[in-house]
Design an enzyme around this catalytic site. Structure first.
Site, PDB file in Angstrom:
ATOM      1  N   ARG A 301      19.908 -42.570  29.957  1.00 11.65           N
ATOM      2  CA  ARG A 301      19.957 -41.951  28.829  1.00 11.65           C
ATOM      3  C   ARG A 301      20.301 -40.373  28.938  1.00 11.65           C
ATOM      4  O   ARG A 301      20.960 -40.026  28.143  1.00 11.65           O
ATOM      5  CB  ARG A 301      18.481 -41.843  28.019  1.00 11.65           C
ATOM      6  CG  ARG A 301      18.155 -43.185  27.300  1.00 11.65           C
ATOM      7  CD  ARG A 301      16.627 -43.401  26.971  1.00 11.65           C
ATOM      8  NE  ARG A 301      16.728 -44.679  26.262  1.00 11.65           N
ATOM      9  CZ  ARG A 301      15.530 -45.072  25.833  1.00 11.65           C
ATOM     10  NH1 ARG A 301      14.288 -44.488  25.960  1.00 11.65           N
ATOM     11  NH2 ARG A 301      15.516 -46.198  25.237  1.00 11.65           N
ATOM     12  N   TYR A 440      24.960 -46.427  23.078  1.00  6.80           N
ATOM     13  CA  TYR A 440      24.247 -46.650  24.325  1.00  6.80           C
ATOM     14  C   TYR A 440      23.010 -46.437  24.637  1.00  6.80           C
ATOM     15  O   TYR A 440      22.399 -45.283  23.988  1.00  6.80           O
ATOM     16  CB  TYR A 440      25.212 -45.917  25.533  1.00  6.80           C
ATOM     17  CG  TYR A 440      26.566 -46.613  25.992  1.00  6.80           C
ATOM     18  CD1 TYR A 440      26.486 -47.923  25.859  1.00  6.80           C
ATOM     19  CD2 TYR A 440      27.386 -45.750  26.160  1.00  6.80           C
ATOM     20  CE1 TYR A 440      27.521 -48.560  26.602  1.00  6.80           C
ATOM     21  CE2 TYR A 440      28.457 -46.274  27.044  1.00  6.80           C
ATOM     22  CZ  TYR A 440      28.795 -47.727  27.118  1.00  6.80           C
ATOM     23  OH  TYR A 440      29.712 -48.439  27.574  1.00  6.80           O
ATOM     24  N   GLU A 441      22.056 -47.127  25.476  1.00  8.72           N
ATOM     25  CA  GLU A 441      21.067 -46.858  26.047  1.00  8.72           C
ATOM     26  C   GLU A 441      19.818 -46.585  24.676  1.00  8.72           C
ATOM     27  O   GLU A 441      19.238 -45.531  24.935  1.00  8.72           O
ATOM     28  CB  GLU A 441      21.028 -45.873  26.999  1.00  8.72           C
ATOM     29  CG  GLU A 441      22.130 -45.997  28.138  1.00  8.72           C
ATOM     30  CD  GLU A 441      22.277 -47.293  28.836  1.00  8.72           C
ATOM     31  OE1 GLU A 441      20.924 -48.067  28.762  1.00  8.72           O
ATOM     32  OE2 GLU A 441      23.127 -47.766  29.220  1.00  8.72           O
ATOM     33  N   GLY A 442      19.857 -47.155  23.830  1.00 10.43           N
ATOM     34  CA  GLY A 442      18.903 -47.041  22.701  1.00 10.43           C
ATOM     35  C   GLY A 442      19.741 -46.069  21.645  1.00 10.43           C
ATOM     36  O   GLY A 442      20.115 -44.815  21.995  1.00 10.43           O
TER      37      GLY A 442
END
Length: 592
Positions: A301, A440-442
């Site tokens: 993140r 991306y990534e949440g």
């Protein structure tokens, strides 16, 4: 062409984010400013001279699936070999496996430069670094001894396999299954999508970290396990053995990052091996894989936040260079002959300053997050405080920085005018590449949920209140600095910080009272509000830091611009936070 802003990066690390004070306090071992500067300059050279020149080729050619094998663009295999030779993959990795054990701050600074050179290229080592961290923290000693040295060197690369066609952000419904074998291994069966660098020709082996569910696992996220599943099995002597039962079925045709192969991966359909099922090894404990994967995801993140900073920096450089060269009309105060460079027109000046201020603010936020991560491991006297600070800053660094990447890249196209809409100028690529990062990534909406429901409540709200008090001290320092150029910055900062405090208290009250809908309706505006306030404060901190040696004029001027142009949005965002639920409920009828 992109040129790494090494001096700006070094200044932000040392004087704004906290690297300088950590070195001075002896918290980073033998690391000194000379070594920091040497690493940053070499990383900048690699990004400028080796990565950036191949970015356009990568965008134009993309990675291709040819006869079941992924072929990367021309020159990219050699670029990756040069990356390995430079030892870049192991900057922060554990020394016992060949890494350099350096602070996380240096790694994210280097990641910024490599992503500015080519986000599509930097994605590969970014995922490998996350895999290293997950394996080092959770895997058995046997798995560490087998895989970590090769991953740290970059000879092998790593991936993260979460998403499935029916399960995007909701991992609790994933269907990929794992079956136990008597020899302690597992067989993995299923399909994963959107797997970044899931297959390629740049490394000898690819180590997949795969989330799957055992037959007797509890339902939901409590029943997820994490498995290490290599493309090639590894022999006892460390050499590569048979091909494992997994392969890339197809590549996604994406808006941007074309050179990064985004794969649909198939596990266990019998294409390879003597028995159906991809052979895997458990990482951590059964049914506790999500906690292991979050080690990798938290790393990712912040790294994705750096992608936003990186794209913003590259887009700002391109737009500024174009605006200095492109002539059009006559600006109001232009006294030269002929048409004036468009940078002299007030609206273009405003756009470029907005781009620069947002870029520098996002950079400082992300570096401050990395500093908190470093201090959580290295500061003996308040590790819990620094863990909480890193947790608080992570969703802001990820979401605000990636939103900035999109906004700044879009402004860059606007500065170019019609030429920005033409692919040949290169401005459009930045916007296309940047657009994935808020997903991306949440997604950034999920980051807002995390920030409001989990991170504001850390230490019963004392962490965020203490942080806001620190920001107030920066505003007070500006007020009492007596430095020319700040103008009304102190007043603007005070007002914005007050709004941040009021919005924070309101959200905390909703969360404590169980009014989740009310809190989440204002979560995304709050996330931006927080990022803007941090931008103003960190720009002020930069101006104050350089003031004694007389070079702060530009920094103070940029801080004043941000305070008088960007922070005006904060009051409106506070109102959105507080009235969000009511306005959403009233307007929802139009979506019926």
């Amino acid at each position: 062409m992109y040129k790494a802003p090494v001096e700006e990066i070094a200044f932000t690390l040392k004087h704004v984010a906290g690297l300088g004070s950590a070195i001075e306090a002896g918290l980073l071992g033998d690391l000194g400013e000379d070594l920091v500067d040497a690493i940053l300059h070499e990383a900048g050279r690699f990004a400028t001279d080796e990565v950036a020149p191949l970015a356009e080729i990568g965008d134009r050619q993309g990675s291709r699936l040819v006869d079941g094998k992924v072929v990367t663009p021309d020159g990219w295999r050699d670029l990756y070999k040069n990356w390995i030779a430079g030892g870049w993959n192991g900057l922060t990795a554990p020394e016992e496996f060949g890494g350099q054990g350096l602070p996380h701050m240096l790694n994210v600074a280097a990641l910024e430069m490599w992503n500015s050179g080519s986000m599509a290229f930097a994605l590969c080592p970014t995922l490998t670094m996350g895999a290293i961290e997950a394996i080092d923290n959770h895997a058995s000693d046997e798995l560490k001894s087998t895989y970590l040295a090769k991953l740290v060197s970059g000879e092998w690369t790593g991936t993260m396999n979460l998403t499935e066609p029916h399960a995007g952000s909701d991992l609790g419904v994933l269907k990929t299954r794992a079956e136990r074998r008597d020899d302690g291994t597992y067989r993995i069966f299923g399909q994963k999508i959107f797997i970044t660098w899931g297959e390629h020709d740049a490394a000898d082996n690819i180590v997949h970290l795969v989330l799957a569910r055992l037959p007797d696992a509890p339902t939901g996220t409590r029943g997820i396990s994490l498995f290490l599943v290599p493309k090639f099995l590894v022999n006892p002597d460390g050499s590569l053995g048979a091909r494992n039962d997994l392969f890339a079925h197809s590549l996604e045709h994406k808006l941007g990052i074309h050179a990064s192969p985004t794969c649909t991966m198939i596990y266990g359909d019998g294409k390879f091996g003597e028995e159906q099922g991809a052979i895997g090894w458990l990482v951590g404990e059964e049914n506790k894989g999500l906690a292991c994967m979050f080690t990798m995801m938290n790393n990712a993140r912040l790294a994705v936040g750096m992608q936003g900073v990186a794209i913003a920096e590259a887009a700002t450089q391109k737009a500024t260079a174009y605006a200095k060269e492109r002539t059009q009309g006559k600006a109001p105060r232009w006294t030269g002959g002929g048409m004036s460079p468009i940078i002299e027109h007030p609206d273009v000046t405003r756009m470029l300053l907005t781009m620069k201020a947002l870029t520098q603010g996002a950079r400082a936020i992300s570096y401050a997050c990395a500093h908190a991560i470093d201090m959580s491991h290295r500061a003996a006297d308040r590790p819990q405080h620094w863990q909480e600070r890193a947790a608080l800053l992570t969703p802001i660094a990820k979401s605000f920085s990636t939103d900035v990447g999109v906004d700044v890249a879009s402004l860059g196209i606007q500065v170019h005018g019609g030429m920005g809409f033409i692919e040949e100028t290169g401005a459009a690529r930045y916007l296309r590449d940047a657009r994935i990062a808020p997903i991306y990534e949440g997604t950034n909406g999920i980051q807002a949920i995390d920030l409001v429901t989990r991170k504001l409540t850390l230490a019963n709200g004392e962490q965020v209140h203490g942080f806001i008090a620190e920001l107030k001290q920066i505003a007070d320092q500006v007020r009492h600095s007596n430095l020319d150029g700040f103008g009304a910055t102190a007043n603007r900062l005070d007002a914005a910080i007050t709004d941040l405090g009021e919005a924070t208290d309101w959200l905390l009250a909703q969360v404590r009272d169980g009014k989740t809908t009310e809190a989440l309706a204002g979560a995304t505006p709050y996330q931006r509000l927080f990022g803007l306030v941090l931008t103003g404060c960190y720009l002020a901190k930069g101006g104050l830091a350089q003031a004694p040696d007389g070079g702060a004029g530009g920094r103070i001027a940029l801080c004043r611009f941000a305070a008088e142009n960007l922070l005006s949005e904060v009051a409106a965002l506070k109102d959105c936070v507080i009235t969000g639920a009511a306005s959403l409920a009233a307007a929802k009828i139009v979506l019926a």
